[in-house]
Design a protein around this motif. Structure first.
Motif, mmCIF file in Angstrom:
data_model
loop_
_atom_site.group_PDB
_atom_site.id
_atom_site.type_symbol
_atom_site.label_atom_id
_atom_site.label_comp_id
_atom_site.label_asym_id
_atom_site.label_seq_id
_atom_site.Cartn_x
_atom_site.Cartn_y
_atom_site.Cartn_z
ATOM 1 N N LEU A 94 38.973 40.423 44.872
ATOM 2 C CA LEU A 94 38.476 40.272 43.506
ATOM 3 C C LEU A 94 38.238 38.806 43.157
ATOM 4 C CD1 LEU A 94 40.717 42.952 41.769
ATOM 5 C CD2 LEU A 94 38.239 43.065 42.050
ATOM 6 N N ASP A 95 39.148 37.946 43.579
ATOM 7 C CA ASP A 95 38.972 36.515 43.311
ATOM 8 C C ASP A 95 37.742 35.972 44.040
ATOM 9 O OD1 ASP A 95 41.200 36.467 41.698
ATOM 10 O OD2 ASP A 95 42.552 35.715 43.261
ATOM 11 N N GLU A 96 37.544 36.394 45.282
ATOM 12 C CA GLU A 96 36.381 35.954 46.045
ATOM 13 C C GLU A 96 35.090 36.491 45.431
ATOM 14 O OE1 GLU A 96 33.837 34.401 49.061
ATOM 15 O OE2 GLU A 96 35.737 33.813 48.153
ATOM 16 N N ALA A 97 35.136 37.738 44.930
ATOM 17 C CA ALA A 97 33.964 38.319 44.280
ATOM 18 C C ALA A 97 33.575 37.514 43.045
ATOM 19 C CB ALA A 97 34.232 39.768 43.910
ATOM 20 N N ALA A 98 34.559 37.081 42.274
ATOM 21 C CA ALA A 98 34.283 36.273 41.086
ATOM 22 C C ALA A 98 33.651 34.940 41.480
ATOM 23 C CB ALA A 98 35.571 36.046 40.292
ATOM 24 N N ARG A 99 34.109 34.363 42.586
ATOM 25 C CA ARG A 99 33.516 33.106 43.064
ATOM 26 C C ARG A 99 32.066 33.329 43.476
ATOM 27 N NH1 ARG A 99 31.674 30.744 47.090
ATOM 28 N NH2 ARG A 99 32.022 32.553 48.440
ATOM 29 N N ARG A 100 31.801 34.424 44.203
ATOM 30 C CA ARG A 100 30.429 34.734 44.643
ATOM 31 C C ARG A 100 29.516 34.989 43.446
ATOM 32 N NH1 ARG A 100 31.343 39.391 49.050
ATOM 33 N NH2 ARG A 100 29.056 39.452 49.032
ATOM 34 N N LEU A 101 30.049 35.630 42.429
ATOM 35 C CA LEU A 101 29.262 35.891 41.223
ATOM 36 C C LEU A 101 28.871 34.581 40.541
ATOM 37 C CD1 LEU A 101 28.130 37.683 38.917
ATOM 38 C CD2 LEU A 101 30.438 37.647 37.939
ATOM 39 N N GLY A 151 40.894 35.774 31.611
ATOM 40 C CA GLY A 151 41.847 36.739 32.152
ATOM 41 C C GLY A 151 41.471 37.277 33.519
ATOM 42 N N GLY A 152 40.215 37.123 33.906
ATOM 43 C CA GLY A 152 39.756 37.601 35.202
ATOM 44 C C GLY A 152 39.670 39.113 35.275
ATOM 45 N N LEU A 153 39.446 39.609 36.484
ATOM 46 C CA LEU A 153 39.268 41.040 36.704
ATOM 47 C C LEU A 153 40.592 41.788 36.678
ATOM 48 C CD1 LEU A 153 36.634 40.769 39.549
ATOM 49 C CD2 LEU A 153 36.269 41.948 37.373
ATOM 50 N N PRO A 154 40.590 43.011 36.137
ATOM 51 C CA PRO A 154 41.826 43.800 36.138
ATOM 52 C C PRO A 154 42.163 44.281 37.546
ATOM 53 C CG PRO A 154 40.003 45.144 35.383
ATOM 54 C CD PRO A 154 39.463 43.750 35.548
ATOM 55 N N ARG A 155 43.426 44.483 37.804
ATOM 56 C CA ARG A 155 43.894 45.086 39.042
ATOM 57 C C ARG A 155 44.284 46.527 38.708
ATOM 58 N NH1 ARG A 155 42.020 39.955 39.572
ATOM 59 N NH2 ARG A 155 42.859 38.872 41.410
ATOM 60 N N ILE A 156 43.666 47.498 39.364
ATOM 61 C CA ILE A 156 43.867 48.916 39.029
ATOM 62 C C ILE A 156 44.654 49.630 40.129
ATOM 63 C CG2 ILE A 156 42.766 51.056 38.328
ATOM 64 C CD1 ILE A 156 42.201 48.722 36.433
ATOM 65 N N ASN A 157 44.050 49.790 41.290
ATOM 66 C CA ASN A 157 44.717 50.281 42.491
ATOM 67 C C ASN A 157 43.872 49.832 43.682
ATOM 68 O OD1 ASN A 157 42.731 52.452 43.109
ATOM 69 N ND2 ASN A 157 43.635 53.530 41.361
ATOM 70 N N ARG A 158 44.335 50.086 44.895
ATOM 71 C CA ARG A 158 43.680 49.508 46.070
ATOM 72 C C ARG A 158 42.197 49.875 46.154
ATOM 73 N NH1 ARG A 158 45.734 51.287 51.220
ATOM 74 N NH2 ARG A 158 44.839 49.394 52.148
ATOM 75 N N LEU A 159 41.879 51.150 45.986
ATOM 76 C CA LEU A 159 40.498 51.587 46.134
ATOM 77 C C LEU A 159 39.607 51.098 45.002
ATOM 78 C CD1 LEU A 159 40.948 55.256 47.440
ATOM 79 C CD2 LEU A 159 40.373 53.198 48.760
ATOM 80 N N VAL A 160 40.105 51.175 43.780
ATOM 81 C CA VAL A 160 39.307 50.717 42.642
ATOM 82 C C VAL A 160 39.083 49.208 42.724
ATOM 83 C CG1 VAL A 160 39.205 50.524 40.135
ATOM 84 C CG2 VAL A 160 40.019 52.644 41.180
ATOM 85 N N ASP A 161 40.128 48.460 43.093
ATOM 86 C CA ASP A 161 39.956 47.012 43.235
ATOM 87 C C ASP A 161 38.890 46.691 44.277
ATOM 88 O OD1 ASP A 161 42.002 46.809 41.423
ATOM 89 O OD2 ASP A 161 43.499 46.105 42.870
ATOM 90 N N LEU A 162 38.870 47.473 45.350
ATOM 91 C CA LEU A 162 37.917 47.227 46.436
ATOM 92 C C LEU A 162 36.480 47.452 45.965
ATOM 93 C CD1 LEU A 162 38.495 48.403 50.077
ATOM 94 C CD2 LEU A 162 36.259 48.573 49.021
ATOM 95 N N TYR A 163 36.221 48.598 45.311
ATOM 96 C CA TYR A 163 34.828 48.824 44.908
ATOM 97 C C TYR A 163 34.433 47.961 43.722
ATOM 98 C CZ TYR A 163 35.595 52.477 41.185
ATOM 99 O OH TYR A 163 35.930 53.186 40.053
ATOM 100 N N ASN A 164 35.394 47.562 42.887
ATOM 101 C CA ASN A 164 35.066 46.619 41.815
ATOM 102 C C ASN A 164 34.662 45.264 42.385
ATOM 103 O OD1 ASN A 164 35.434 48.357 39.675
ATOM 104 N ND2 ASN A 164 37.470 47.627 39.143
#
Length: 240
Positions: A49-56, A103-116
């Motif tokens: 998720l942190d890397e995705a935010a950087r790429r965005l 606040g950044g992206l929420p952490r939900i569960n492993r699969l949801v975090d992955l597709y988010n």
């Protein structure tokens, strides 16, 4: 008549002619995964998720989220079926805004975090449904307004109904996602107990089909890395 989508996956998906006429630049891809292992959010998902935010942030280059051409096209599609895109944002825009906020992206569960993470990195709506909770085939239609939508209101389960003409994903039991990809229902969402899932990646022109395929390939790869024993099928890209 609705047309079948994604013959490479086992879940039946259909798109109504009304939606096709509404958004001629729409395209979609399904990724089906069986034998997954989900669980609470972990360090690996948080790093994605942190890397995705950087790429965005790199992709936007200082532009406002809504000024990205792909999200501008989604805003136009929302307006076309009577939804105000600044009030009910498509899922990619909503996540992107959270990714760039303090606040950044929420952490939900492993699969949801992955597709988010894939959604944010590619700036594309991605949804995940529990295959074992889907009743019959899934359809993307314009609602009559009579289809039940199970959600949570005030901490308790509640049933709502879409507006007539609203674009919704639904199955034989009711709506699974309102306003195209704005809000997922609780009935079919991925929980920590989910083992079989259907992921839907949705694109509007000017996002290219190759870019859609790349997002799907990254999602499939990440799923395989997270769940080495899972069986993953990537469907064919479809456009209207």
């Amino acid at each position: 008549m609705p047309s079948p989508l994604h013959p490479g996956t086992t879940q039946s998906l259909h798109l109504s002619d009304e939606v096709s006429a509404l958004a001629p630049g729409f395209g979609y891809l399904a990724v089906e995964a069986r034998g997954l292992t989900n669980g609470p959010s972990d360090e690996a998902g948080s790093a994605l998720l942190d890397e995705a935010a950087r790429r965005l942030a790199e992709r936007l280059g200082g532009r406002a989220v809504q000024d990205d051409p792909h999200l501008a096209a989604w805003r136009a599609a929302y307006t076309a079926f009577g939804s105000k895109p600044s009030r009910t944002r498509n899922s990619a825009e909503a996540l992107a805004r959270r990714a760039l906020a303090d606040g950044g992206l929420p952490r939900i569960n492993r699969l949801v975090d992955l597709y988010n993470a894939v959604s944010v990195a590619h700036l594309i709506p991605v949804g995940g449904e529990d295959l074992d909770r889907i009743q019959g085939g899934m359809r993307l239609v314009r609602a009559t307004g009579d289809e039940p939508f199970v959600t949570v209101a005030g901490g308790a389960e509640a049933v709502e109904y879409p507006d007539p003409g609203e674009v919704v994903w639904c199955d034989d039991e009711g709506v699974t996602c309102r306003r195209w990809n704005w809000r997922q229902g609780t009935r079919t969402r991925l929980t920590e107990d989910s083992v079989n899932a259907l992921f839907l990646l949705e694109r509007m022109a000017p996002m290219t089909l190759d870019a859609l395929r790349a997002a799907g390939a990254e999602l499939a790869e990440l799923l395989q890395q997270a769940c080495p024993d899972a069986r993953i099928q990537v469907g064919e890209v479809r456009t209207v």
